[in-house]
Design a protein around this motif. Sequence first.
Motif, PDB file in Angstrom:
ATOM      1  N   ALA A  46      13.193  -5.257 -18.057  1.00 18.92           N
ATOM      2  CA  ALA A  46      12.559  -4.796 -19.289  1.00 18.92           C
ATOM      3  C   ALA A  46      11.750  -3.524 -19.049  1.00 18.92           C
ATOM      4  O   ALA A  46      11.227  -3.302 -17.949  1.00 18.92           O
ATOM      5  CB  ALA A  46      11.650  -5.888 -19.840  1.00 18.92           C
ATOM      6  N   ARG A  47      11.650  -2.679 -20.077  1.00 18.15           N
ATOM      7  CA  ARG A  47      10.849  -1.465 -19.960  1.00 18.15           C
ATOM      8  C   ARG A  47       9.400  -1.777 -19.594  1.00 18.15           C
ATOM      9  O   ARG A  47       8.737  -0.990 -18.915  1.00 18.15           O
ATOM     10  CB  ARG A  47      10.901  -0.661 -21.251  1.00 18.15           C
ATOM     11  N   GLY A  48       8.923  -2.921 -20.034  1.00 20.22           N
ATOM     12  CA  GLY A  48       7.554  -3.300 -19.712  1.00 20.22           C
ATOM     13  C   GLY A  48       7.324  -3.533 -18.228  1.00 20.22           C
ATOM     14  O   GLY A  48       6.170  -3.551 -17.770  1.00 20.22           O
ATOM     15  N   GLU A  49       8.406  -3.706 -17.469  1.00 23.98           N
ATOM     16  CA  GLU A  49       8.298  -3.915 -16.025  1.00 23.98           C
ATOM     17  C   GLU A  49       8.344  -2.614 -15.236  1.00 23.98           C
ATOM     18  O   GLU A  49       8.031  -2.596 -14.033  1.00 23.98           O
ATOM     19  CB  GLU A  49       9.437  -4.826 -15.535  1.00 23.98           C
ATOM     20  N   TRP A  50       8.730  -1.517 -15.866  1.00 27.99           N
ATOM     21  CA  TRP A  50       8.995  -0.285 -15.112  1.00 27.99           C
ATOM     22  C   TRP A  50       7.802   0.187 -14.298  1.00 27.99           C
ATOM     23  O   TRP A  50       7.963   0.594 -13.143  1.00 27.99           O
ATOM     24  CB  TRP A  50       9.442   0.824 -16.066  1.00 27.99           C
ATOM     25  N   ASP A  51       6.610   0.136 -14.867  1.00 27.23           N
ATOM     26  CA  ASP A  51       5.444   0.667 -14.156  1.00 27.23           C
ATOM     27  C   ASP A  51       5.075  -0.170 -12.933  1.00 27.23           C
ATOM     28  O   ASP A  51       4.331   0.316 -12.064  1.00 27.23           O
ATOM     29  CB  ASP A  51       4.246   0.761 -15.097  1.00 27.23           C
ATOM     30  N   SER A  52       5.590  -1.380 -12.838  1.00 29.96           N
ATOM     31  CA  SER A  52       5.283  -2.233 -11.687  1.00 29.96           C
ATOM     32  C   SER A  52       6.314  -2.099 -10.567  1.00 29.96           C
ATOM     33  O   SER A  52       6.158  -2.704  -9.500  1.00 29.96           O
ATOM     34  CB  SER A  52       5.200  -3.702 -12.127  1.00 29.96           C
ATOM     35  N   ILE A  53       7.358  -1.295 -10.786  1.00 25.43           N
ATOM     36  CA  ILE A  53       8.428  -1.129  -9.801  1.00 25.43           C
ATOM     37  C   ILE A  53       8.228   0.175  -9.043  1.00 25.43           C
ATOM     38  O   ILE A  53       7.962   1.221  -9.647  1.00 25.43           O
ATOM     39  CB  ILE A  53       9.807  -1.128 -10.500  1.00 25.43           C
ATOM     40  N   LYS A  54       8.355   0.120  -7.730  1.00 23.72           N
ATOM     41  CA  LYS A  54       8.200   1.323  -6.918  1.00 23.72           C
ATOM     42  C   LYS A  54       9.354   2.280  -7.194  1.00 23.72           C
ATOM     43  O   LYS A  54      10.519   1.916  -7.084  1.00 23.72           O
ATOM     44  CB  LYS A  54       8.170   0.954  -5.435  1.00 23.72           C
ATOM     45  N   THR A  55       9.017   3.500  -7.536  1.00 17.83           N
ATOM     46  CA  THR A  55      10.058   4.474  -7.856  1.00 17.83           C
ATOM     47  C   THR A  55      10.670   5.054  -6.580  1.00 17.83           C
ATOM     48  O   THR A  55      10.015   5.151  -5.540  1.00 17.83           O
ATOM     49  CB  THR A  55       9.504   5.628  -8.713  1.00 17.83           C
ATOM     50  N   ARG A  56      11.939   5.444  -6.694  1.00 15.98           N
ATOM     51  CA  ARG A  56      12.657   6.070  -5.584  1.00 15.98           C
ATOM     52  C   ARG A  56      13.260   7.412  -6.000  1.00 15.98           C
ATOM     53  O   ARG A  56      13.900   8.090  -5.212  1.00 15.98           O
ATOM     54  CB  ARG A  56      13.785   5.142  -5.097  1.00 15.98           C
ATOM     55  N   VAL A  57      13.047   7.788  -7.249  1.00 15.43           N
ATOM     56  CA  VAL A  57      13.743   8.936  -7.816  1.00 15.43           C
ATOM     57  C   VAL A  57      13.370  10.249  -7.138  1.00 15.43           C
ATOM     58  O   VAL A  57      14.227  11.127  -6.948  1.00 15.43           O
ATOM     59  CB  VAL A  57      13.510   9.005  -9.346  1.00 15.43           C
TER      60      VAL A  57
END
Length: 320
Positions: A46-57
Motif C-alpha cells: 500500500a502507498r501508506g507503507e512506502w515511507d517505512s520502506i528503505k529506498t534503493r532508487v
Amino acid sequence: MNAPFQPLSESLATGASHGAAQGIVNGLSVDVEDWFQVGAFENVIARGEWDSIKTRVEDNVYRVIDLFAEADVSATFFTLGWVAKRHPNMIRRIADAGHELASHGYDHARVFTMDRAGFAEDIRKARTIIEDCSGVAVTGYRAPSFSIDHRTPWAFAELAEQGYAYSSSVAPVAHDHYGWPEAPRFAFKPLPWSPMIELPVTTAMLGGRRVAAGGGGFFRVLPYAFSRWAIRQVNRSDGRPAVFYFHPWEVDPDQPRVAHAPLRSRFRHYTGLGKMAGKLRELVHDFRWGRMDLVAHREAARAEDLFLSAPDAATADIAA
C-alpha cells in the motif's frame, strides 16, 4: 517507400546496426520509481507503507548514469514526484549529467483511476517538485503503466493546457496490464488545437501482429537478440526512431523479494534482473540514443494528425 519486411531469422543474423548507419537517433528513457512502487505490487504494498520502506532508487539511478556515461549517451528520466521530493541530490545529478528530466506523475497512480481534476493536480504537483529540485524546465510526461488510453482522452488536453511539449504515455498493443491497440505505432498529434505530440512506446511487427518491443519486462525476459531485431526493424523498415524504456530497479538483482505477491507479478518483476545491466550495455552500444525531447522535436514535423479524442469532445471538456 519502406524497405520490405525482413524475416526474424534473417534479421537476427545481420551484422552492425543498420539504424545506426542511417543516423536515426532512438529515444532512451528511464522510468524513475523504486522497486516497491511498481504496478505489479500495487495490490500488495500500500502507498501508506512506502515511507517505512528503505529506498534503493538513488544507488540504482547512479548505476544507470554511470552505464550511460560509459557509452556517452543521453537519456530522459521520467521521474515520480514522490521520488524527487525525497532524493533532490539525485535529481540534480541527473540534470548535471546532461540528461532530460521529465514527469512520471506524483505517486504512480494510473491515469484512468483519476478524474481530470485529480490528474491535473497530480501532474502539476510532480512537475513543481522536479523543477524545484533540478532548476530545469519539465516539458515531457509519461503516464504510469502507459495508462493513457481510450478511457482518458481528456488527459492529452490537460497536458497541453499545462504546457507539455510531448507525452510518451501510450502502449499501442493489447496487454492484460495496459495497452491501447487502436493507437498509432508512431508519433501522432492527439489534439487539433495543440502542437503537443504523443510518442508511443515501440512495437514491432511479427507475423502481421504488433508485438511489444520497447523494453521493460519484455527486454529482461526475452533474449537480447529479439530487441536488437525489433529496433532494427523499426529503424530500417519503418525509418523511425524506437522508444525504449526501463526502470532503475531492473539493474538491482539484490532487491527485496515480495513473497506474498501473485506468482505472475513475481515472475514479471524478478526474471532476468541479474542479466539486465549486461543487456543494457549491449543495447546502448548497438544503436544511437538520445533524449526524448530531441526525438519529439525531430518527430513533430511528421507526426500524423489523429484526433483520437474527437475535437468536439475535447472542446467540450476544456469548456467544462
